[in-house]
Enzyme design. Sequence first.
Site, mmCIF file in Angstrom:
data_model
loop_
_atom_site.group_PDB
_atom_site.id
_atom_site.type_symbol
_atom_site.label_atom_id
_atom_site.label_comp_id
_atom_site.label_asym_id
_atom_site.label_seq_id
_atom_site.Cartn_x
_atom_site.Cartn_y
_atom_site.Cartn_z
ATOM 1 N N TYR A 131 0.756 -1.343 0.089
ATOM 2 C CA TYR A 131 0.014 -0.174 0.115
ATOM 3 C C TYR A 131 0.800 1.195 0.073
ATOM 4 O O TYR A 131 0.307 2.463 -0.087
ATOM 5 C CB TYR A 131 -1.343 0.114 1.125
ATOM 6 C CG TYR A 131 -0.555 -0.264 2.567
ATOM 7 C CD1 TYR A 131 -0.250 1.012 3.322
ATOM 8 C CD2 TYR A 131 -0.617 -1.345 3.077
ATOM 9 C CE1 TYR A 131 0.041 0.802 4.556
ATOM 10 C CE2 TYR A 131 -0.047 -1.598 4.387
ATOM 11 C CZ TYR A 131 0.245 -0.558 5.019
ATOM 12 O OH TYR A 131 0.800 -0.578 6.386
ATOM 13 N N HIS A 282 -7.120 -11.591 8.476
ATOM 14 C CA HIS A 282 -7.839 -11.187 9.995
ATOM 15 C C HIS A 282 -9.383 -11.392 10.064
ATOM 16 O O HIS A 282 -10.144 -10.476 10.320
ATOM 17 C CB HIS A 282 -7.237 -9.999 10.287
ATOM 18 C CG HIS A 282 -5.852 -9.575 10.251
ATOM 19 N ND1 HIS A 282 -4.915 -10.221 10.770
ATOM 20 C CD2 HIS A 282 -5.364 -8.288 9.371
ATOM 21 C CE1 HIS A 282 -3.862 -9.718 10.591
ATOM 22 N NE2 HIS A 282 -3.893 -8.779 9.690
ATOM 23 N N ASP A 333 2.546 -11.116 7.888
ATOM 24 C CA ASP A 333 2.046 -9.752 7.950
ATOM 25 C C ASP A 333 2.876 -8.670 8.446
ATOM 26 O O ASP A 333 3.678 -8.080 7.715
ATOM 27 C CB ASP A 333 0.793 -9.899 9.066
ATOM 28 C CG ASP A 333 -0.212 -8.580 9.042
ATOM 29 O OD1 ASP A 333 0.212 -7.759 8.548
ATOM 30 O OD2 ASP A 333 -1.062 -8.699 9.794
#
Length: 468
Positions: A131, A282, A333
């Site tokens: 991102y 998640h 993650d």
Amino acid sequence: MSATQLFAPYALLPTGWARDVLLAWDEHGRMTTVQAGAAETPDVPRAAGPVLAGMPNLHSHAFQRGFAGLTEYRSSPQGDDPAGADSFWSWRTLMYRFAQRLSPDTLEAIATQLYIEMLRAGYTSVCEFHYVHHDVGGKSYADAAEMSLRLLRAAQRTGIGMTLLPVLYQTAGFGAKPPLAEQRRFLHDTDAMLALLERLMPACAQSGARLGLAPHSLRAVPEKSLTHALAGLQALDAQAPIHIHIAEQQREVDDCIAWSGTRPVEWLLNHADVDARWCLVHATHMDWDERRRLAHSGAVAGICPTTEANLGDGVFEAAPYMAQHGAWGIGSDSHASVSVAEELRLFEYGQRLGLQRRNVLASDTHAQVADRLYLEAVSGGARAAGRAVSGLAPGQQADFVVLDGSHPTLAGLNGPQALATHVFACHGHETLAEVRTAGRRRVQHGAHPLQAEAGKLFAAARASLLTD
Ligand SMILES: [Zn+2]
């Protein structure tokens, strides 16, 4: 000696353990033969120990490796007051601060180090949920794909397989809250994101990577944009993987209910065509009905046990989800830990601590917990990756790891005992003799050819990012 065959005394196939398995692959690194009960011949090398599929890592934010371990202190003076206590949200403030300083060079240095660490830990591919797209001012780089291309290059140089998931990020909260200043490097309007995907398609094809899309979360992507982005992706590649952060935090669930009257997993299942292309990262906080519907959708629950523990997210209730054949896989993650064994162990231990029982995730077909965890995590991880990496079977990529049968920890053990010991009584990665992707040896006895150079560049990159 053929470099494209291996004789395994024990191999964990998708159906379970097999003895005396001949593995062979072609020049493209694709498995052509997986034959149990084969005769050993002198022209085929013998594996140093039991052979397992390589583990797909289904969730990574590479840059976060740069500050792993550096947020383990109390950041607020009201730390004893639950309202002011450190949480995911206070961690996120620190993460944003680090993300603001990242450059293409530092991102590539961190990702290269991280992907080597992943390979050394037995991960053979990674889904990169990416991102930080723009420059520090929030403007597109001259090539809008600059940061993405750095990740692709890190993957290609290290040899790890990649699913690249550019992240669509537009708002700061449910109900289209305007983005925060510290989110400016992440933002795209939907057409710009689709243009980025088109730009990246040939680059991914060339480097053997799979391209997908990650709408960041329901808080960061309004409904209209989500619909438009999914239609655009469908036109580019109808099978492309789609990943989304869904219900990591109780506050996220509460905010979603306040906004829509429904819980996040429920909202997504009601508003999108959620199927096997999807990975819900998640999916920690689900009620009974959400769990049932997700399990039946074919989508993958992306579980990141060490990060979820590190951030105080909550425990995924695995037993009822797995009882309904729900697909799942593991991701590292935030990279507080980069270890296949540790993720699987903590996944099971979370259930044991919650239920006050042992061997919670064993099943009638797999009495050994580690066998079931390993096989299901490979299968779900491969589905989330959208790549042919679902295990030791013809047609799949020759991504595998060889346990070190001569290491004192594993010596004299059979296949199931060796895997159980590797997962539950492992004191590092020294029990891995080698790691291969597409048939090529990337790690041997813990060493990757680029690790010394990559380690220096990583340390320098991190030092530059931490300097005030
Ligand atoms: Zn994430």
